[in-house]
Scaffold this motif. Structure first.
Motif, PDB file in Angstrom:
ATOM      1  N   MET A 108       0.826  -1.206   0.000  1.00  0.00           N
ATOM      2  CA  MET A 108       0.000   0.000   0.000  1.00  0.00           C
ATOM      3  C   MET A 108       0.860   1.257   0.000  1.00  0.00           C
ATOM      4  O   MET A 108       0.490   2.277  -0.584  1.00  0.00           O
ATOM      5  N   ILE A 109       2.027   1.178   0.644  1.00  0.00           N
ATOM      6  CA  ILE A 109       2.930   2.325   0.662  1.00  0.00           C
ATOM      7  C   ILE A 109       3.695   2.439  -0.656  1.00  0.00           C
ATOM      8  O   ILE A 109       3.774   3.515  -1.257  1.00  0.00           O
ATOM      9  N   THR A 110       4.248   1.333  -1.114  1.00  0.00           N
ATOM     10  CA  THR A 110       5.130   1.379  -2.293  1.00  0.00           C
ATOM     11  C   THR A 110       4.369   1.453  -3.615  1.00  0.00           C
ATOM     12  O   THR A 110       4.824   2.091  -4.562  1.00  0.00           O
ATOM     13  N   ASN A 111       3.220   0.799  -3.688  1.00  0.00           N
ATOM     14  CA  ASN A 111       2.471   0.761  -4.951  1.00  0.00           C
ATOM     15  C   ASN A 111       1.106   1.440  -4.873  1.00  0.00           C
ATOM     16  O   ASN A 111       0.528   1.778  -5.908  1.00  0.00           O
ATOM     17  N   GLY A 112       0.590   1.609  -3.666  1.00  0.00           N
ATOM     18  CA  GLY A 112      -0.753   2.185  -3.521  1.00  0.00           C
ATOM     19  C   GLY A 112      -0.772   3.695  -3.418  1.00  0.00           C
ATOM     20  O   GLY A 112      -1.850   4.306  -3.402  1.00  0.00           O
ATOM     21  N   GLU A 115       1.161   7.508   1.950  1.00  0.00           N
ATOM     22  CA  GLU A 115       2.323   7.931   2.731  1.00  0.00           C
ATOM     23  C   GLU A 115       2.282   7.339   4.132  1.00  0.00           C
ATOM     24  O   GLU A 115       3.318   7.174   4.779  1.00  0.00           O
ATOM     25  N   LEU A 116       1.086   7.029   4.596  1.00  0.00           N
ATOM     26  CA  LEU A 116       0.897   6.408   5.911  1.00  0.00           C
ATOM     27  C   LEU A 116      -0.330   5.511   5.838  1.00  0.00           C
ATOM     28  O   LEU A 116      -1.357   5.909   5.283  1.00  0.00           O
ATOM     29  N   VAL A 117      -0.204   4.309   6.368  1.00  0.00           N
ATOM     30  CA  VAL A 117      -1.343   3.388   6.444  1.00  0.00           C
ATOM     31  C   VAL A 117      -1.471   2.909   7.886  1.00  0.00           C
ATOM     32  O   VAL A 117      -0.512   2.397   8.466  1.00  0.00           O
ATOM     33  N   LYS A 161       6.010   5.877   4.944  1.00  0.00           N
ATOM     34  CA  LYS A 161       7.165   6.204   4.121  1.00  0.00           C
ATOM     35  C   LYS A 161       8.241   6.766   5.040  1.00  0.00           C
ATOM     36  O   LYS A 161       7.942   7.428   6.037  1.00  0.00           O
ATOM     37  N   ASN A 162       9.482   6.544   4.680  1.00  0.00           N
ATOM     38  CA  ASN A 162      10.586   7.024   5.505  1.00  0.00           C
ATOM     39  C   ASN A 162      10.507   8.524   5.724  1.00  0.00           C
ATOM     40  O   ASN A 162      10.758   9.024   6.830  1.00  0.00           O
ATOM     41  N   ILE A 163      10.128   9.268   4.697  1.00  0.00           N
ATOM     42  CA  ILE A 163      10.083  10.716   4.803  1.00  0.00           C
ATOM     43  C   ILE A 163       9.082  11.201   5.845  1.00  0.00           C
ATOM     44  O   ILE A 163       9.237  12.269   6.436  1.00  0.00           O
TER      45      ILE A 163
END
Length: 317
Positions: A108-112, A115-117, A161-163
């Protein structure tokens, strides 16, 4: 590195080996590059020794040990500072969060595009009266106050996400409101995923009914900070000026009325015998104090330094 898994814990020595094995199984099955960060929040059992033993056998495991119990927010702050993965997963160490959820959260983070789930434990195994009902009320209030439409703010299983974790400040007891902190920091793509909630297998819950009282107090704090945290003068200054003007006008009215009566020859009383005089005086004093509070708040914001948040006694790299 694909993943950093941040796990704050307090007295969870029995669950750590099983949790570690479970996470490794999921990581291996999905061919992730990863690190596991255990943050021992001042445990009094053998949790730290267990972490050291696991780390000695698995180079992907790192640990941070606090000198005493500082709270979950501080533990997450330390873990976030050290995390290096592209995606950060937070989860509790009591085995109530399932590592099997990690691949979907990662996707969900990488492809969806999120930024936060945040996880949503839709079906819970907690006591209905002491936990479920207060939790529903708490989450309802948090949604209405923050504008973040999540069903379970307090779920420990989240993906970032890391950011995101590098640009939010988790302090006090604000771990419940990380999605709100992220929104206030400018991250808008916040999602939710229904996750499995498992019954506690070892030990006892570290949280009582008091956490909901503290949660509501923190909710008020974060509401204030999100609106006026960077501009306290807009609240205190405006209120102070309004109160001062009310007092000033009331004082002008008293003096004008006194002069009119004296000029017309009517019987008059001392200004200090008029109850309105004390209301006016109080309004002007309160207005001045509110204005000064806003002014001092602005000065503090511009001169504050990072305070000491916790002390680390040991670490494993």
């Amino acid at each position: 590195m694909n993943l950093s898994i941040v796990i704050p814990l307090l007295n969870e020595q029995e669950s750590l080996p099983e949790l570690h094995s479970w996470i490794v199984k999921v990581m291996t099955a999905n061919n992730y590059s990863y690190e596991i960060l255990f943050i021992d929040d001042g445990s009094t059992d053998d949790s730290w020794q267990t972490i050291c033993d696991i780390s000695a056998k698995d180079s992907n495991v790192k640990g941070i040990r606090f000198m005493k119990n500082y709270g979950k927010s501080q533990a997450l702050h330390a873990g976030f500072a050290k995390a290096q993965g592209d995606v950060i997963i937070t989860m509790d160490a009591d085995l109530q969060d399932s590592p099997d959820e990690i691949p979907e959260l990662f996707d969900m983070i990488t492809n969806g595009g999120y930024e936060l789930v945040s996880g949503w434990k839709k079906k819970r195994y907690d006591h209905v009266v002491t936990k479920n009902l207060p939790s529903k009320l708490f989450n309802w209030a948090a949604r209405k106050t923050s504008g973040v439409q999540l069903n379970d703010f307090n779920c420990g299983l989240k993906a970032y996400k890391n950011i995101v974790i590098k640009n939010i400040e988790v302090s006090g007891e604000m771990h419940r409101y990380i999605p709100v902190l992220a929104k206030n920091a400018g991250f808008k793509k916040i999602g939710e995923k229904t996750v499995i909630h498992q019954a506690r297998k070892y030990g006892e819950s570290k949280f009582g009914i008091s956490r909901f009282i503290n949660g509501f107090l923190d909710l008020i704090t974060i509401w204030f900070l999100s609106r006026y945290g960077k501009r306290p003068m807009h609240l205190f200054g405006a209120a102070g000026v309004l109160m001062f003007i009310i007092g000033f006008l009331a004082t002008g009215f008293i003096i004008t009325l006194k002069l009119i009566k004296l000029y017309s020859g009517f019987e008059t009383i001392l200004v200090t015998d008029n109850p309105l005089f004390y209301i006016a005086l109080t309004s002007m004093m309160i207005g001045t104090q509110l204005f000064l509070a806003g002014f001092l708040g602005e000065i503090i914001l511009r001169t504050k330094n990072n305070e000491e948040r916790y002390k680390i006694s040991d670490s494993v790299n």
